[in-house]
Design a protein around this motif. Structure first.
Motif, PDB file in Angstrom:
ATOM      1  N   VAL A  34      -5.159   3.389   2.973  1.00  0.00           N
ATOM      2  CA  VAL A  34      -4.502   4.690   3.223  1.00  0.00           C
ATOM      3  C   VAL A  34      -4.272   5.376   1.888  1.00  0.00           C
ATOM      4  O   VAL A  34      -3.534   4.878   1.032  1.00  0.00           O
ATOM      5  CB  VAL A  34      -3.191   4.495   4.003  1.00  0.00           C
ATOM      6  N   LYS A  36      -3.238   8.650   1.198  1.00  0.00           N
ATOM      7  CA  LYS A  36      -2.374   9.831   1.041  1.00  0.00           C
ATOM      8  C   LYS A  36      -1.649   9.739  -0.307  1.00  0.00           C
ATOM      9  O   LYS A  36      -1.203   8.638  -0.678  1.00  0.00           O
ATOM     10  CB  LYS A  36      -1.394   9.931   2.202  1.00  0.00           C
ATOM     11  N   ASN A  57      -3.691  11.368   6.254  1.00  0.00           N
ATOM     12  CA  ASN A  57      -2.907  11.915   7.357  1.00  0.00           C
ATOM     13  C   ASN A  57      -2.687  13.417   7.296  1.00  0.00           C
ATOM     14  O   ASN A  57      -2.027  13.972   8.158  1.00  0.00           O
ATOM     15  CB  ASN A  57      -1.566  11.173   7.488  1.00  0.00           C
ATOM     16  N   ILE A  79      -5.369   9.708  10.401  1.00  0.00           N
ATOM     17  CA  ILE A  79      -4.295   8.878  10.967  1.00  0.00           C
ATOM     18  C   ILE A  79      -2.980   9.631  11.117  1.00  0.00           C
ATOM     19  O   ILE A  79      -1.960   9.035  11.425  1.00  0.00           O
ATOM     20  CB  ILE A  79      -4.078   7.607  10.108  1.00  0.00           C
ATOM     21  N   ILE A 163       2.121   2.841  15.336  1.00  0.00           N
ATOM     22  CA  ILE A 163       3.011   2.685  14.175  1.00  0.00           C
ATOM     23  C   ILE A 163       4.371   2.297  14.738  1.00  0.00           C
ATOM     24  O   ILE A 163       5.119   3.149  15.181  1.00  0.00           O
ATOM     25  CB  ILE A 163       3.179   4.016  13.407  1.00  0.00           C
ATOM     26  N   MET A 201       0.711  -2.203   8.597  1.00  0.00           N
ATOM     27  CA  MET A 201       0.675  -1.468   7.345  1.00  0.00           C
ATOM     28  C   MET A 201       1.109  -2.431   6.236  1.00  0.00           C
ATOM     29  O   MET A 201       1.146  -3.646   6.449  1.00  0.00           O
ATOM     30  CB  MET A 201       1.600  -0.243   7.424  1.00  0.00           C
ATOM     31  N   SER A 202       1.431  -1.893   5.051  1.00  0.00           N
ATOM     32  CA  SER A 202       1.735  -2.792   3.919  1.00  0.00           C
ATOM     33  C   SER A 202       2.755  -3.870   4.277  1.00  0.00           C
ATOM     34  O   SER A 202       2.586  -5.036   3.930  1.00  0.00           O
ATOM     35  CB  SER A 202       2.257  -1.987   2.726  1.00  0.00           C
ATOM     36  N   ARG A 217      -4.007  -0.697   8.388  1.00  0.00           N
ATOM     37  CA  ARG A 217      -3.995   0.502   7.546  1.00  0.00           C
ATOM     38  C   ARG A 217      -3.011   0.277   6.408  1.00  0.00           C
ATOM     39  O   ARG A 217      -1.812   0.303   6.604  1.00  0.00           O
ATOM     40  CB  ARG A 217      -3.556   1.715   8.377  1.00  0.00           C
ATOM     41  N   VAL A 218      -3.532   0.030   5.224  1.00  0.00           N
ATOM     42  CA  VAL A 218      -2.681  -0.395   4.119  1.00  0.00           C
ATOM     43  C   VAL A 218      -2.756   0.617   2.976  1.00  0.00           C
ATOM     44  O   VAL A 218      -3.846   0.912   2.468  1.00  0.00           O
ATOM     45  CB  VAL A 218      -3.098  -1.800   3.629  1.00  0.00           C
ATOM     46  N   GLY A 219      -1.596   1.146   2.586  1.00  0.00           N
ATOM     47  CA  GLY A 219      -1.528   2.115   1.496  1.00  0.00           C
ATOM     48  C   GLY A 219      -0.916   1.518   0.240  1.00  0.00           C
ATOM     49  O   GLY A 219      -1.601   1.103  -0.689  1.00  0.00           O
ATOM     50  N   ARG A 220       0.426   1.432   0.224  1.00  0.00           N
ATOM     51  CA  ARG A 220       1.166   1.077  -0.997  1.00  0.00           C
ATOM     52  C   ARG A 220       0.739  -0.239  -1.621  1.00  0.00           C
ATOM     53  O   ARG A 220       0.720  -0.370  -2.844  1.00  0.00           O
ATOM     54  CB  ARG A 220       2.669   1.026  -0.684  1.00  0.00           C
ATOM     55  N   ARG A 226       4.211   5.294  -3.470  1.00  0.00           N
ATOM     56  CA  ARG A 226       3.944   6.726  -3.503  1.00  0.00           C
ATOM     57  C   ARG A 226       5.107   7.453  -4.162  1.00  0.00           C
ATOM     58  O   ARG A 226       6.252   7.091  -3.953  1.00  0.00           O
ATOM     59  CB  ARG A 226       3.764   7.262  -2.078  1.00  0.00           C
TER      60      ARG A 226
HETATM   61  C1  PLP Z   1       1.143   5.921   5.246  1.00  0.00           C
HETATM   62  C2  PLP Z   1       0.558   5.313   6.459  1.00  0.00           C
HETATM   63  C3  PLP Z   1       0.101   3.990   6.462  1.00  0.00           C
HETATM   64  C4  PLP Z   1       0.200   3.072   5.258  1.00  0.00           C
HETATM   65  O1  PLP Z   1       1.518   2.756   4.951  1.00  0.00           O
HETATM   66  P1  PLP Z   1       1.841   1.778   3.707  1.00  0.00           P
HETATM   67  O2  PLP Z   1       3.240   1.383   3.959  1.00  0.00           O
HETATM   68  O3  PLP Z   1       1.657   2.603   2.488  1.00  0.00           O
HETATM   69  O4  PLP Z   1       0.893   0.656   3.778  1.00  0.00           O
HETATM   70  C5  PLP Z   1      -0.466   3.499   7.623  1.00  0.00           C
HETATM   71  N1  PLP Z   1      -0.587   4.265   8.730  1.00  0.00           N
HETATM   72  C6  PLP Z   1      -0.161   5.536   8.764  1.00  0.00           C
HETATM   73  C7  PLP Z   1      -0.324   6.317  10.023  1.00  0.00           C
HETATM   74  C8  PLP Z   1       0.432   6.103   7.648  1.00  0.00           C
HETATM   75  O5  PLP Z   1       0.847   7.372   7.691  1.00  0.00           O
END
Ligand code: PLP
Length: 228
Positions: A34, A36, A57, A79, A163, A201-202, A217-220, A226
């Protein structure tokens, strides 16, 4: 090795560990990074370290990054919450749309896909947390919505996305995942196109995999905290 490449490798190991605990094949789990708030150069490092799927997103934020990374051709997943008046733009830009939460949005996407002349794979976003989570379709309404969306000629419903609300208790998060996974499996038995369960997620992707996620779906954890 860059920081991002190192963190990506850590997440891959986390996915493998969770698969091992659950007796699953890591090949069954797609990692969506992810991106963003992450800049194109950093994303490029992750792609070059093997990340093939990216999630954004917000359309506006995604466009310049997509341009900058077009030579790498990642698979882009939308997403975020999608308004109907942006359906056309989303269809032009994204390979998958994971946040379909109404028949009206589905119709707008189908119409846009028809105009553009493409097929579109979508996920229905499920609300597992009740009032605590803002978006998504109540679980008891999902079977009918999936079937109505399937009748639209340009759309194929390939998955469910969710989510769960943030919880202090990880076992409650696990229960949320388990609930949606049960619904997913029962729907998928009679709907062969339905193959993906996007959750985790994370903070909780290993639990999600243990409960049956086919996509996390992994961001941080890959890109760092962020700002703002
Ligand atoms: C931001 C986001 C993620 C990732 O979240 P992290 O905590 O950064 O891993 C996953 N899914 C959606 C829909 C998001 O908006």
């Amino acid at each position: 090795m860059s920081d991002v490449a190192r963190r990506l490798a850590d997440v891959r190991r986390g996915i493998e560990r969770a698969c091992e605990r659950a007796g699953r094949d890591p090949e069954e789990v797609t990692l969506v990074g992810v991106t963003k708030t992450v800049d194109a150069d950093t994303i490029r490092q992750a792609i070059d370290a093997g990340l093939a799927h990216l999630g954004e997103n917000r359309l506006q934020e995604a466009v310049p990054k997509m341009r900058a990374l077009s030579d790498r051709a990642p698979v882009w997943h939308f997403i975020g919450h999608l308004q109907r008046n942006k359906a056309r733009r989303a269809v032009e830009l994204f390979d998958r749309i994971e946040s379909v939460d109404s028949l009206r949005l589905g119709r707008a996407l189908d119409e846009a896909a028809d105009e553009i002349g493409r097929e579109l794979r979508v996920f229905v976003q499920a609300n597992v947390g009740g009032e605590e989570s803002k978006h998504g379709v109540a679980l008891d309404e999902i079977p009918a919505l999936v079937d109505e969306l399937e009748r639209l000629p340009r759309l194929t419903v390939v998955g469910l996305m969710t989510i769960p609300p943030p919880r202090d208790d990880r076992e409650r998060t696990r229960a949320d995942f388990r609930e949606i996974a049960g619904l997913f499996r029962s729907l998928a038995r009679e709907r062969p196109a339905l193959q993906h369960l996007s959750m985790g997620m994370s903070a909780d992707y290993e639990i999600a995999i243990e409960e049956g996620a086919t996509e996390v779906r992994v961001g941080r954890t890959i890109f760092g905290e962020r700002r703002g």
